[in-house]
Scaffold this motif. Structure first.
Motif, PDB file in Angstrom:
ATOM      1  N   ASP A 156       2.147  -9.347  -2.237  1.00 42.77           N
ATOM      2  CA  ASP A 156       1.481  -8.271  -2.998  1.00 42.77           C
ATOM      3  C   ASP A 156       0.106  -7.917  -2.431  1.00 42.77           C
ATOM      4  O   ASP A 156      -0.153  -6.742  -2.110  1.00 42.77           O
ATOM      5  CB  ASP A 156       1.325  -8.652  -4.484  1.00 42.77           C
ATOM      6  CG  ASP A 156       2.651  -8.631  -5.220  1.00 42.77           C
ATOM      7  OD1 ASP A 156       3.686  -8.414  -4.562  1.00 42.77           O
ATOM      8  OD2 ASP A 156       2.655  -8.839  -6.449  1.00 42.77           O
ATOM      9  N   LEU A 160      -1.077  -4.430  -0.522  1.00 35.23           N
ATOM     10  CA  LEU A 160      -2.222  -3.626  -0.990  1.00 35.23           C
ATOM     11  C   LEU A 160      -3.261  -3.482   0.124  1.00 35.23           C
ATOM     12  O   LEU A 160      -3.847  -2.402   0.309  1.00 35.23           O
ATOM     13  CB  LEU A 160      -2.865  -4.275  -2.218  1.00 35.23           C
ATOM     14  CG  LEU A 160      -2.034  -4.226  -3.509  1.00 35.23           C
ATOM     15  CD1 LEU A 160      -2.739  -4.993  -4.629  1.00 35.23           C
ATOM     16  CD2 LEU A 160      -1.791  -2.779  -3.941  1.00 35.23           C
ATOM     17  N   CYS A 186       5.261  -2.672  -3.307  1.00 29.90           N
ATOM     18  CA  CYS A 186       4.441  -2.742  -4.530  1.00 29.90           C
ATOM     19  C   CYS A 186       5.212  -2.201  -5.742  1.00 29.90           C
ATOM     20  O   CYS A 186       5.103  -2.745  -6.843  1.00 29.90           O
ATOM     21  CB  CYS A 186       3.131  -1.967  -4.353  1.00 29.90           C
ATOM     22  SG  CYS A 186       1.995  -2.805  -3.242  1.00 29.90           S
ATOM     23  N   LEU A 204      -0.794  -3.946 -10.504  1.00 28.19           N
ATOM     24  CA  LEU A 204      -0.184  -3.334  -9.315  1.00 28.19           C
ATOM     25  C   LEU A 204       0.064  -1.848  -9.539  1.00 28.19           C
ATOM     26  O   LEU A 204      -0.157  -1.026  -8.644  1.00 28.19           O
ATOM     27  CB  LEU A 204       1.163  -4.009  -9.018  1.00 28.19           C
ATOM     28  CG  LEU A 204       1.188  -5.198  -8.074  1.00 28.19           C
ATOM     29  CD1 LEU A 204       2.619  -5.591  -7.754  1.00 28.19           C
ATOM     30  CD2 LEU A 204       0.458  -4.860  -6.772  1.00 28.19           C
ATOM     31  N   LEU A 208      -1.372   1.247  -7.375  1.00 27.21           N
ATOM     32  CA  LEU A 208      -0.521   2.275  -6.766  1.00 27.21           C
ATOM     33  C   LEU A 208      -0.971   3.675  -7.178  1.00 27.21           C
ATOM     34  O   LEU A 208      -0.979   4.607  -6.366  1.00 27.21           O
ATOM     35  CB  LEU A 208       0.938   2.060  -7.188  1.00 27.21           C
ATOM     36  CG  LEU A 208       1.668   0.934  -6.464  1.00 27.21           C
ATOM     37  CD1 LEU A 208       3.050   0.719  -7.067  1.00 27.21           C
ATOM     38  CD2 LEU A 208       1.791   1.244  -4.973  1.00 27.21           C
TER      39      LEU A 208
END
Ligand SMILES: NC(=O)c1ccc[n+]([C@@H]2O[C@H](COP(=O)([O-])OP(=O)(O)OC[C@H]3O[C@@H](n4cnc5c(N)ncnc54)[C@H](OP(=O)(O)O)[C@@H]3O)[C@@H](O)[C@H]2O)c1
Lengths: 226, 306
Positions: A156, A160, A186, A204, A208
């Motif tokens: 994750d 990112l 993601c 998350l 996004l």
């Protein structure tokens, strides 16, 4: 077809939250002291990007490629035993390592370009969050630091960080294409976390959304006005 | 079909159970509610078994593997019974193998695996791999998981049974899916076992499948007795109903489990857990009284209103 409609997302879940979070603890323990080193490397990357020098940016892109390989290793050796399709995700991160290398070789833009101000801000925010805040976010949800997810080890924050770096160095449409794999990861990971009932999934999703906003202002608003 | 103690003792001595681990040794202290029979082979099976989906998919996490092994050890200590698994359940078959290896006496374990592939040709290899993971040479029961490529798989499973390499043949479904196909299979094929979802909230099977299983002498395995824990969460914190002491239920888990196993067609229920305390609580649900038909109706009504 009719039968498929009776399935809920939870029916595809193969494991519980405890098992999932412990994967990071086991990986951190197995690789120690690498987690400490990648933590410091993340901060170093922020400093390198701040110099705005092409050679520094290229180094960060190469480090991001290495980080993707680290995430692929986690997916193949830790995650796949409890969720077999993660083998494909591991290949995906392998491919992203190649993408980051290509971007490092073929170029980066001038970071002071005012046209990409929103994408640049988003890039800084995502990269800063992934490297500095994400390892500690578990504490807010009652998990121990031993289960910290780090760029270069866990998928994750690595995804990112890739979205962040690519926003910084390639704010145009191609930058979106280069971001496809981390973006899809993601989305998948946020859906998994929400299905597990983990509030971290919202973090998350927020990241996004931020990425999408930063990107869309550059790509969809005529130049000179973003 | 609860057994009397006399039936039970005769049944045990005549049984073909313990296919995988040798003759079972169910305790002489088992109450009639504790153990039922698979009608086609008269094999006794404790009424509370153990599922393994999600709970036993722990990869190679040493701490969680130990936790699962403790659950399997407690299960054996509490009289054993059916452990249900599938190649679909990630590392669960390996976890079961790990737990079984640590048992001094695995003879009370009834091994229930599945075949789960759309390519019938892959079935035999998949079964062999599962057996290796469990550490057994044969299974007590193999089921076609979710009716996937069921025709071809059933042919193979029946041939394994004829060759003496398998104890029982079954098919599974869950969530109330494909009951019509299941009914057709139950009518047309000599299966020993059917596995389906049944609890106080998922009662579709009561209309046709459970009576049909009784008619045709097919054993019934109940999966998802707690809807993967959601039913327990739903009642968490709520006081137990006034009739709970009548059936000797000390918790909502026991209320739900007693409802499922009190249907006369049910042979065994397979709640999954990774906690020894929950395992013991589930096992205890078989002891003491079970609700009769009138109370079963009341339980279903009361729970749906709560
Ligand atoms: N198509 C199929 O063939 C099919 C489909 C579904 C299920 N199955 C089989 O059926 C088994 C059971 O179904 P399931 O696993 O979906 O769900 P389930 O047995 O209805 O519920 C399992 C959940 O209940 C909790 N639990 C168990 N005992 C408890 C207790 N005494 N008190 C409080 N919580 C308790 C467990 O958590 P803890 O670990 O915290 O105890 C676990 O999360 C599966 O494991 C699988 O073997 C087969």
């Amino acid at each position: 077809m009719g039968t498929w409609l009776t399935y809920a997302p939870g029916d595809f879940l193969m494991f519980g939250p405890e098992v999932y979070w412990r994967l990071f603890e086991l990986q951190n323990r197995a690789l120690w002291p690498l987690p400490a080193i990648v933590g410091l490397a993340g901060v170093a990357c922020l400093l390198l990007v701040a110099t705005r020098r092409p050679v520094a940016i290229r180094s960060v892109l190469m480090l991001a490629a290495l980080a993707c390989l680290g995430a692929a290793h986690f997916l193949a050796t830790r995650y796949a035993p409890i969720n077999a399709p993660m083998v494909y995700a591991a290949w995906g991160f392998g491919l992203q390592a190649l993408v980051m290398t290509i971007v490092a070789v073929i170029g980066s833009r001038n970071l002071s370009d005012r046209d990409g101000a929103a994408a640049t801000a988003t890039g800084w925010a995502l990269l800063g969050y992934a490297t500095i805040l994400h390892p500690f976010v578990g504490l807010a949800f009652g998990r121990p630091l031993a289960q910290a997810e780090l760029v270069g080890i866990a998928p994750d924050p690595t995804a990112l960080a890739c979205l962040g770096v690519l926003s910084l160095v390639w704010p145009g449409r191609w930058g979106i294409a280069w971001s496809a794999i981390p973006f899809l990861w993601c989305v998948f990971s946020a859906a998994t976390l929400r299905t597990l009932g983990e509030p971290q999934g919202w973090v998350l999703i927020a990241a996004l959304l931020l990425w999408f906003l930063g990107r869309s202002t550059f790509v969809f608003i005529p130049r000179g006005r973003a | 079909m609860p057994l009397s103690r006399r039936d039970l003792l005769c049944g045990v001595s005549a049984a073909t159970a313990g296919f995988a681990f040798g003759r079972p040794a169910w305790t002489a202290t088992a109450s009639p509610n504790d153990v039922r029979q698979i009608p086609s082979t008269q094999t006794p099976v404790p009424v509370i078994g153990l599922g393994s989906w999600i709970t036993f998919n722990v990869g190679d996490d040493p701490a969680l593997l130990e936790q699962c092994a403790d659950v399997i050890a407690a299960f054996a200590e509490e009289g054993g019974g059916m452990i249900d698994c599938s190649p679909m359940y990630g590392s669960s078959p390996d976890t079961i193998g790990y737990g079984l290896e640590r048992l001094e006496d695995p003879s009370t374990i009834f091994s229930a695996e599945k075949v789960w592939t759309s390519a019938p040709g892959e079935g035999p290899d998949q079964i062999a791999r599962s057996a290796e993971k469990w550490g057994v040479s044969n299974f007590d029961l193999l089921q076609v998981h979710n009716l996937r490529a069921w025709e071809a798989h059933l042919d193979h499973l029946f041939s394994m049974k004829d060759a003496g390499r398998l104890g029982h043949v079954g098919v599974t479904t869950s969530h109330g899916r494909r009951h019509e196909t299941l009914e057709r299979i139950m009518r047309a094929h000599p299966i020993d076992v059917v596995q389906l979802t049944y609890n106080a909230f998922d009662r579709e099977a009561e209309a046709r499948l459970l009576p049909l299983a009784q008619d045709r002498g097919i054993a019934v395995i109940v999966n998802r007795p707690y809807r993967r824990g959601a039913l327990i969460d739903r009642f968490r914190g709520a006081p137990l109903p006034g009739w709970a002491p009548e059936i000797g239920a000390d918790s909502w888990a026991q209320v739900l489990l007693k409802f499922a196993i009190s249907h006369p067609a049910v042979t065994t229920a397979i709640p999954a857990t990774r906690k020894v305390a929950h395992l013991r609580e589930n096992k205890a649900a078989a002891r003491g009284p079970l609700p009769n038909a009138a109370l079963r109706r009341r339980i279903a009504d009361d729970l749906s209103r709560l």
